[in-house]
Design a protein around this motif. Structure first.
Motif, short mmCIF file in Angstrom:
data_model
loop_
_atom_site.label_atom_id
_atom_site.label_comp_id
_atom_site.label_asym_id
_atom_site.label_seq_id
_atom_site.Cartn_x
_atom_site.Cartn_y
_atom_site.Cartn_z
N UNK A 128 10.49 78.96 71.91
CA UNK A 128 9.37 79.76 71.42
C UNK A 128 9.31 79.72 69.89
N UNK A 129 10.45 79.88 69.25
CA UNK A 129 10.48 80.01 67.80
C UNK A 129 10.23 78.69 67.08
N UNK A 130 10.76 77.59 67.63
CA UNK A 130 10.74 76.33 66.90
C UNK A 130 10.02 75.20 67.63
N UNK A 131 9.44 75.49 68.80
CA UNK A 131 8.68 74.48 69.51
C UNK A 131 9.57 73.60 70.39
N UNK A 132 8.94 72.95 71.36
CA UNK A 132 9.65 72.05 72.25
C UNK A 132 8.68 71.02 72.80
N UNK A 133 8.85 69.74 72.43
CA UNK A 133 7.91 68.72 72.88
C UNK A 133 8.12 68.36 74.34
N UNK A 134 9.23 68.83 74.93
CA UNK A 134 9.48 68.49 76.34
C UNK A 134 9.02 69.59 77.29
N UNK A 135 8.54 70.72 76.77
CA UNK A 135 8.28 71.87 77.62
C UNK A 135 6.82 72.20 77.83
N UNK A 136 5.92 71.22 77.80
CA UNK A 136 4.50 71.49 77.94
C UNK A 136 4.05 71.11 79.36
N UNK A 137 3.75 72.09 80.21
CA UNK A 137 3.29 71.77 81.57
C UNK A 137 1.90 71.16 81.57
N UNK A 138 1.60 70.42 82.64
CA UNK A 138 0.32 69.71 82.72
C UNK A 138 -0.87 70.65 82.67
N UNK A 237 -2.94 63.73 60.79
CA UNK A 237 -2.03 62.75 60.22
C UNK A 237 -0.60 63.28 60.17
N UNK A 238 -0.45 64.54 59.78
CA UNK A 238 0.87 65.16 59.74
C UNK A 238 1.47 65.25 61.14
N UNK A 239 0.64 65.61 62.14
CA UNK A 239 1.12 65.73 63.51
C UNK A 239 1.58 64.38 64.05
N UNK A 240 0.76 63.36 63.86
CA UNK A 240 1.11 62.03 64.36
C UNK A 240 2.36 61.49 63.68
N UNK A 241 2.40 61.60 62.36
CA UNK A 241 3.56 61.10 61.61
C UNK A 241 4.81 61.91 61.94
N UNK A 242 4.65 63.23 62.04
CA UNK A 242 5.80 64.09 62.31
C UNK A 242 6.41 63.83 63.67
N UNK A 243 5.57 63.68 64.69
CA UNK A 243 6.10 63.43 66.03
C UNK A 243 6.73 62.04 66.10
N UNK A 244 6.13 61.07 65.43
CA UNK A 244 6.73 59.72 65.37
C UNK A 244 8.12 59.77 64.73
N UNK A 245 8.23 60.44 63.59
CA UNK A 245 9.53 60.53 62.91
C UNK A 245 10.54 61.33 63.73
N UNK A 246 10.08 62.42 64.34
CA UNK A 246 11.01 63.24 65.12
C UNK A 246 11.53 62.47 66.33
N UNK A 247 10.67 61.68 66.96
CA UNK A 247 11.11 60.89 68.11
C UNK A 247 12.01 59.73 67.68
N UNK A 248 11.70 59.14 66.53
CA UNK A 248 12.49 58.00 66.05
C UNK A 248 13.87 58.42 65.56
N UNK A 249 13.92 59.56 64.88
CA UNK A 249 15.16 59.98 64.21
C UNK A 249 15.85 61.14 64.92
N UNK A 250 15.35 61.54 66.08
CA UNK A 250 15.92 62.65 66.85
C UNK A 250 15.96 63.94 66.01
N UNK A 251 14.79 64.30 65.49
CA UNK A 251 14.63 65.51 64.68
C UNK A 251 13.76 66.51 65.42
N UNK A 252 13.85 67.80 65.08
CA UNK A 252 12.95 68.79 65.70
C UNK A 252 11.50 68.47 65.39
N UNK A 253 10.67 68.43 66.43
CA UNK A 253 9.27 68.02 66.25
C UNK A 253 8.51 68.96 65.33
N UNK A 254 8.59 70.28 65.59
CA UNK A 254 7.84 71.23 64.79
C UNK A 254 8.20 71.18 63.32
N UNK A 255 9.50 71.18 63.05
CA UNK A 255 9.95 71.14 61.66
C UNK A 255 9.55 69.86 60.95
#
Length: 296
Positions: A128-138, A237-255
């Protein structure tokens, strides 16, 4: 580091179905927050945006505990808080910021107490506090998409009224505009925009998606229409770049999304053609007037 081509391949990998869902919600959130955020920035409502982001937390918590829809639960809580702020602020003994401070802290505390009663409390609270890219139901994808369309349509329909109130509240009131109800509508829209962004960005960081792209766009243009176009583009642009970097570098997506948006803001603050620090220093050095930047 993962190459862009590999990232695109992962987006179409059936075993990683959560990744395109997270990207979709992040891009939709950026578009909605970009438009609504322009009004937040122009009216100096960042504190209200922060308050709403905390106020939706108990609604999210209740929805999680009863296994209901998070978007609807958070929206109900945000709307109720917006109404409470508007009503309680009518007393002359207290200013609006004091009422907001009391309510958003109380709402956030209520959310923590509620979520602590749920199984898996620690993991749920972190998501809840920091987001989770794996927890979004359809099913949330449809709610997010419909909510976004409704918000953008309402923002377009009330655009002239919102601008009039933002530029001069007293003149808007003299023209017969329902300023109180327009304020209420904007607070409700902020609440819904926050709710649909919480799942990828998180409750703590969602204010950045609402304010940072709009503030960046404000530094790039003096035209409100252009600002409202640039803001969602910068957020996307920030969302796309941020999720790409978080997935590539294993970083928190929201941060990571927020850090990218903040980095773009700082770059623009330094190097914007007319309102950047370098340009303003150069104009002062040459003895030329520094542009004030009034919106048109």
């Amino acid at each position: 580091m993962l190459s862009p081509a590999d990232f695109v391949a992962d987006l179409f990998n059936p075993a990683l179905a959560f990744l395109p869902k997270a990207l979709f919600v992040a891009l939709v959130s950026s578009a909605v927050c970009g438009v609504i955020g322009c009004h937040v920035v122009l009216r100096g409502m960042a504190f209200i945006g922060d308050a709403v982001s905390h106020a939706v937390f108990p609604g999210l918590a209740v929805a999680f505990v009863v296994q209901g829809n998070l978007v609807l639960g958070g929206a109900v809580a945000g709307v109720l808080t917006a109404v409470a702020v508007a009503v309680l602020s009518q007393t002359r003994r207290l200013k609006e910021d004091s009422v907001i401070g009391v309510l958003f802290v109380g709402a956030f505390a209520l959310g923590i107490v509620i979520i602590s009663r749920a199984p898996g409390y620690s993991g749920s609270l972190q998501a809840f506090l920091f987001g989770s890219i794996t927890g979004i139901p359809d099913e949330d994808l449809y709610v997010v998409a419909l909510s976004a369309v409704a918000l953008l349509a309402l923002a377009f329909a009330l655009h002239k009224e919102f601008v009039a109130v933002s530029l001069d509240r007293e003149s808007a009131r003299a023209l017969g505009l329902p300023v109180f109800w327009l304020d209420m509508a904007l607070c409700v829209m902020v609440a819904v925009a926050v709710v649909i962004s919480v799942q990828t960005i998180g409750n703590v960081l969602v204010l950045a998606l609402l304010v940072t792209p709009a503030a960046t766009a404000r530094l790039l243009t003096d035209r409100l229409g252009v600002m409202m176009l640039l803001s969602p583009l910068l957020g996307g642009l920030a969302a796309l770049t941020g999720i790409y970097l978080s997935w590539s570098l294993d970083l928190p997506a929201g941060g990571t999304v927020v850090l990218v948006a903040t980095g773009v803001f700082l770059l623009v603050w330094l190097a914007a053609p007319r309102h950047g620090l370098v340009a303003r220093l150069w104009l002062r050095h040459r003895g030329r007037p520094v542009p004030g930047g009034a919106l048109v």
